[in-house]
Scaffold this active site. Sequence first.
Site, PDB file in Angstrom:
ATOM      1  N   TYR A 182       0.831  -1.201   0.000  1.00 39.91           N
ATOM      2  CA  TYR A 182       0.000   0.000   0.000  1.00 39.91           C
ATOM      3  C   TYR A 182       0.869   1.257   0.000  1.00 39.91           C
ATOM      4  CZ  TYR A 182      -3.552   3.348   1.586  1.00 39.91           C
ATOM      5  OH  TYR A 182      -4.395   4.435   1.707  1.00 39.91           O
ATOM      6  N   LYS A 184       1.021   3.829  -3.142  1.00 41.45           N
ATOM      7  CA  LYS A 184       0.458   5.173  -2.951  1.00 41.45           C
ATOM      8  C   LYS A 184       1.516   6.247  -3.195  1.00 41.45           C
ATOM      9  CE  LYS A 184      -3.883   4.360  -2.126  1.00 41.45           C
ATOM     10  NZ  LYS A 184      -4.948   4.865  -3.027  1.00 41.45           N
TER      11      LYS A 184
END
Length: 256
Positions: free
Chosen positions: A146, A150
């Site tokens: 993640y 991101k």
Amino acid sequence: MTMGTVQGVGVVVTGAGGGIGAALARRFAAKGARVVVNDLDAARIEPLAEEIGGFAVAGDASGIVDAAREALDGTVDVYCANAGLASPGDVFADEEVWAAAWDVNVMAHVRAARALLPDWLERGGGRFVTTASAAGLLTMIGAAPYSVTKHGAVAFAEWLSLTYRHRGIKVHAICPQGVRTDMLTAAGAAGELVLAPGAIEPDAVADALFAAMDEDRFLVLPHPEVAGYYRARATDPDRWMSGMNKLQQKWEASGA
């Protein structure tokens, strides 16, 4: 485009089945925009489309630009790349987890931009909104796929902005910390430790985006304190990483 000038514009919001996406869709519709809502599951977006007088286009966010454009009578003015995967795990997460995070959190944005830019550049205007995360400016313990993807989402949004802003393309990167959504729940113990104490409602994210559009700001920080963390990370990275490592140790000590 200010809050008073979205009347009639064509807006697409991916990942609109709940949380931030649904809040963005409702806000744009309330301001008079024509809104396409997207999710993999049609059942999650059809009630919302009916509620806001919009259009439901189900399917993979990577490939819905043409269908959304058709629903909006040929023109997409604002594209909110909001669909995302929480993707917890460490360096040993399965290859499939890493690949899925990269595909949804980064490549879906790239594919959408490829589909949108020819028309936007010809018209001299368009607005691309990336829902990234404070993890894309900082990091998130317990979530390597993640955090890394991101960062990629923010980097791609930056690249779009610096490359095309003189040609009328507006870009915004939304980077919240905890937001009370299913994704926060999916973050588990790490989310409870780091994100839950300051979590905000999805409507507050919509407020922050519209303020940024009014001010023509790239970076959208629903948690203003993130600016200070981002500055500290840049100016004294070792001290910042030491502090984050203490959080990591606290999380490990909790039995996560």
